[in-house]
Design an enzyme around this catalytic site. Structure first.
Site, PDB file in Angstrom:
ATOM      1  N   ASP A  97     -33.795  40.161   7.219  1.00 13.96           N
ATOM      2  CA  ASP A  97     -34.967  41.016   7.426  1.00 13.96           C
ATOM      3  C   ASP A  97     -35.667  41.279   6.103  1.00 13.96           C
ATOM      4  O   ASP A  97     -35.191  42.047   5.278  1.00 13.96           O
ATOM      5  CB  ASP A  97     -34.538  42.344   8.057  1.00 13.96           C
ATOM      6  CG  ASP A  97     -34.140  42.190   9.506  1.00 13.96           C
ATOM      7  OD1 ASP A  97     -34.961  41.667  10.283  1.00 13.96           O
ATOM      8  OD2 ASP A  97     -33.012  42.580   9.858  1.00 13.96           O
ATOM      9  N   MET A 130     -39.752  41.988  19.815  1.00 11.62           N
ATOM     10  CA  MET A 130     -39.043  43.123  19.210  1.00 11.62           C
ATOM     11  C   MET A 130     -38.681  44.140  20.298  1.00 11.62           C
ATOM     12  O   MET A 130     -39.527  44.535  21.100  1.00 11.62           O
ATOM     13  CB  MET A 130     -39.912  43.806  18.154  1.00 11.62           C
ATOM     14  CG  MET A 130     -40.112  43.015  16.869  1.00 11.62           C
ATOM     15  SD  MET A 130     -38.589  42.598  15.995  1.00 11.62           S
ATOM     16  CE  MET A 130     -37.925  44.219  15.598  1.00 11.62           C
ATOM     17  N   MET A 159     -41.201  40.970   7.836  1.00 11.96           N
ATOM     18  CA  MET A 159     -41.949  42.173   8.226  1.00 11.96           C
ATOM     19  C   MET A 159     -42.781  42.577   7.026  1.00 11.96           C
ATOM     20  O   MET A 159     -42.497  43.547   6.326  1.00 11.96           O
ATOM     21  CB  MET A 159     -40.970  43.277   8.657  1.00 11.96           C
ATOM     22  CG  MET A 159     -40.364  43.003  10.030  1.00 11.96           C
ATOM     23  SD  MET A 159     -38.852  43.924  10.317  1.00 11.96           S
ATOM     24  CE  MET A 159     -37.699  42.812   9.519  1.00 11.96           C
ATOM     25  N   HIS A 168     -36.837  36.838   9.055  1.00 10.27           N
ATOM     26  CA  HIS A 168     -37.755  37.691   9.814  1.00 10.27           C
ATOM     27  C   HIS A 168     -38.619  38.443   8.818  1.00 10.27           C
ATOM     28  O   HIS A 168     -38.164  39.400   8.186  1.00 10.27           O
ATOM     29  CB  HIS A 168     -36.938  38.655  10.694  1.00 10.27           C
ATOM     30  CG  HIS A 168     -37.768  39.612  11.492  1.00 10.27           C
ATOM     31  ND1 HIS A 168     -37.220  40.717  12.139  1.00 10.27           N
ATOM     32  CD2 HIS A 168     -39.095  39.649  11.775  1.00 10.27           C
ATOM     33  CE1 HIS A 168     -38.178  41.371  12.764  1.00 10.27           C
ATOM     34  NE2 HIS A 168     -39.325  40.761  12.556  1.00 10.27           N
ATOM     35  N   ASP A 175     -34.637  41.416  19.204  1.00  7.92           N
ATOM     36  CA  ASP A 175     -34.146  42.026  17.956  1.00  7.92           C
ATOM     37  C   ASP A 175     -34.340  43.529  18.040  1.00  7.92           C
ATOM     38  O   ASP A 175     -35.467  44.000  18.158  1.00  7.92           O
ATOM     39  CB  ASP A 175     -34.951  41.429  16.793  1.00  7.92           C
ATOM     40  CG  ASP A 175     -34.535  41.949  15.432  1.00  7.92           C
ATOM     41  OD1 ASP A 175     -33.527  42.669  15.342  1.00  7.92           O
ATOM     42  OD2 ASP A 175     -35.228  41.616  14.452  1.00  7.92           O
ATOM     43  N   MET A 217     -38.653  42.973   4.244  1.00 10.82           N
ATOM     44  CA  MET A 217     -39.592  44.090   4.464  1.00 10.82           C
ATOM     45  C   MET A 217     -40.277  44.457   3.151  1.00 10.82           C
ATOM     46  O   MET A 217     -39.637  44.463   2.097  1.00 10.82           O
ATOM     47  CB  MET A 217     -38.846  45.310   4.982  1.00 10.82           C
ATOM     48  CG  MET A 217     -38.006  45.061   6.218  1.00 10.82           C
ATOM     49  SD  MET A 217     -37.338  46.623   6.836  1.00 10.82           S
ATOM     50  CE  MET A 217     -36.225  46.011   8.103  1.00 10.82           C
ATOM     51  N   HIS A 249     -29.502  36.364  10.224  1.00 12.59           N
ATOM     52  CA  HIS A 249     -30.851  36.928  10.322  1.00 12.59           C
ATOM     53  C   HIS A 249     -31.127  37.769   9.076  1.00 12.59           C
ATOM     54  O   HIS A 249     -30.376  38.684   8.759  1.00 12.59           O
ATOM     55  CB  HIS A 249     -30.915  37.782  11.591  1.00 12.59           C
ATOM     56  CG  HIS A 249     -32.256  38.355  11.913  1.00 12.59           C
ATOM     57  ND1 HIS A 249     -33.237  37.656  12.576  1.00 12.59           N
ATOM     58  CD2 HIS A 249     -32.774  39.594  11.687  1.00 12.59           C
ATOM     59  CE1 HIS A 249     -34.292  38.434  12.760  1.00 12.59           C
ATOM     60  NE2 HIS A 249     -34.042  39.619  12.215  1.00 12.59           N
ATOM     61  N   SER A 300     -27.710  40.428  11.780  1.00 17.45           N
ATOM     62  CA  SER A 300     -28.697  40.856  10.780  1.00 17.45           C
ATOM     63  C   SER A 300     -27.990  41.501   9.597  1.00 17.45           C
ATOM     64  O   SER A 300     -27.293  42.508   9.756  1.00 17.45           O
ATOM     65  CB  SER A 300     -29.669  41.863  11.401  1.00 17.45           C
ATOM     66  OG  SER A 300     -30.376  42.523  10.366  1.00 17.45           O
TER      67      SER A 300
HETATM   68  C1  DX5 Z   1     -35.297  45.932  12.547  1.00 16.29           C
HETATM   69  C2  DX5 Z   1     -34.765  44.584  12.181  1.00 16.29           C
HETATM   70  C3  DX5 Z   1     -33.542  44.218  12.878  1.00 16.29           C
HETATM   71  C4  DX5 Z   1     -32.360  45.137  12.640  1.00 16.29           C
HETATM   72  C5  DX5 Z   1     -31.614  45.238  13.945  1.00 16.29           C
HETATM   73  O1  DX5 Z   1     -36.592  46.056  12.118  1.00 16.29           O
HETATM   74  O2  DX5 Z   1     -35.732  43.585  12.451  1.00 16.29           O
HETATM   75  O3  DX5 Z   1     -33.186  42.869  12.638  1.00 16.29           O
HETATM   76  O4  DX5 Z   1     -31.493  44.695  11.626  1.00 16.29           O
HETATM   77  O5  DX5 Z   1     -30.594  46.171  13.798  1.00 16.29           O
HETATM   78  P1  DX5 Z   1     -29.759  46.709  15.072  1.00 16.29           P
HETATM   79  O6  DX5 Z   1     -29.109  45.542  15.709  1.00 16.29           O
HETATM   80  O7  DX5 Z   1     -28.795  47.660  14.437  1.00 16.29           O
HETATM   81  O8  DX5 Z   1     -30.739  47.402  15.984  1.00 16.29           O
HETATM   82 ZN    ZN Z   2     -35.083  41.493  12.345  1.00 19.67          ZN
END
Ligand code: DX5
Ligand code: ZN
Length: 220
Positions: free
Chosen positions: A33, A135, A66, A64, A173, A35, A31, A8
């Site tokens: 993220d 998750m 969010m 991903h 994740d 947001m 990956h 990620s």
């Molecule tokens: C959190 C994200 C993850 C995050 C995971 O909301 O969806 O993808 O980057 O980070 P680690 O591996 O550090 O928990």
């Molecule tokens: Zn993620």
């Protein structure tokens, strides 16, 4: 199937992203993220960033989302060339309808569930998705601790996938490390997102290989 490791970039250096994605050649996908500071209390990047990443890497992009309104935004990520687009079940009224739109644009589609969201309503909808994401932290931030209480949910999904003879990717994740990845693997996960465990390492490719090894279950 060989365990898939998706680093990620939430844990990467945002002002050196081209360099950062060059440090994870051993990964199976990147990956990303996305947001919106509404669905989760954090704000990251959007489609223009994804379009630019696609120009500097040959690795597939695993998006991903969010965000509150995936019906509005998800199809654009698929059109842009993302390999997979995952949205949250909690964020849309009709996940199957949106999944079909994303698939029609040629991307794999994923459905993500927050730790408190039941998987039961989705067990007979497996065929509508290419990936399901359980998750293992509350979404929003990297570096949180793995929530082992999500494992029964993963197990019931993995059982349903096996019973259906499906090749659905089962992704986890949040809080994935060499210590927690065997727990998720033994409960049926085959695709693992890791942020801090990869980008926090001196040698990210070695960290990816260590995670893959730790996720490989002994032959039965
Ligand atoms: C959190 C994200 C993850 C995050 C995971 O909301 O969806 O993808 O980057 O980070 P680690 O591996 O550090 O928990
Ligand atoms: Zn993620």
């Amino acid at each position: 199937m060989r365990p898939r490791i998706h680093p990620s970039i939430l844990s990467a250096d945002f002002v050196n992203l081209e360099h950062e994605v060059g440090r994870i050649a051993a990964s199976d996908a990147i990956h990303v993220d996305v947001m919106d500071n509404h669905f989760v209390p954090n704000l990251t990047f959007g489609q223009p960033m994804v379009e630019r990443l696609l120009e500097v890497t040959t690795l597939p992009l695993d998006i991903h989302l969010m965000i509150d309104d995936p019906d509005r935004w998800a199809p654009g990520f698929a059109s842009a060339g993302a390999a997979s687009v995952t949205f949250h079940a909690e964020a849309t009224e009709d996940a199957v309808r949106l999944a079909r739109v994303i698939r029609a644009k040629g991307a794999f589609v994923g459905l993500a569930l927050k730790p408190g969201t039941s998987v039961e309503p989705w067990l007979d909808q497996i065929a509508e998705f290419d990936l399901m994401l359980i998750m293992t932290v509350e979404p929003g931030f990297g570096g949180q601790s793995f929530m082992s209480e999500t494992m029964p949910k993963l197990r019931s999904l993995a059982d349903a996938v096996e019973a259906a003879g499906s090749d659905l990717l089962l992704q986890v994740d949040g809080g994935i490390t060499t210590a927690t990845i065997p727990i998720a693997a033994s409960n049926g996960a085959n695709t693992f997102v890791a942020g801090s465990a990869v980008f926090g390492a001196d040698d990210p490719n070695a960290a990816i290989e260590a995670l893959r090894t730790a996720a490989t279950l002994p032959e039965e």
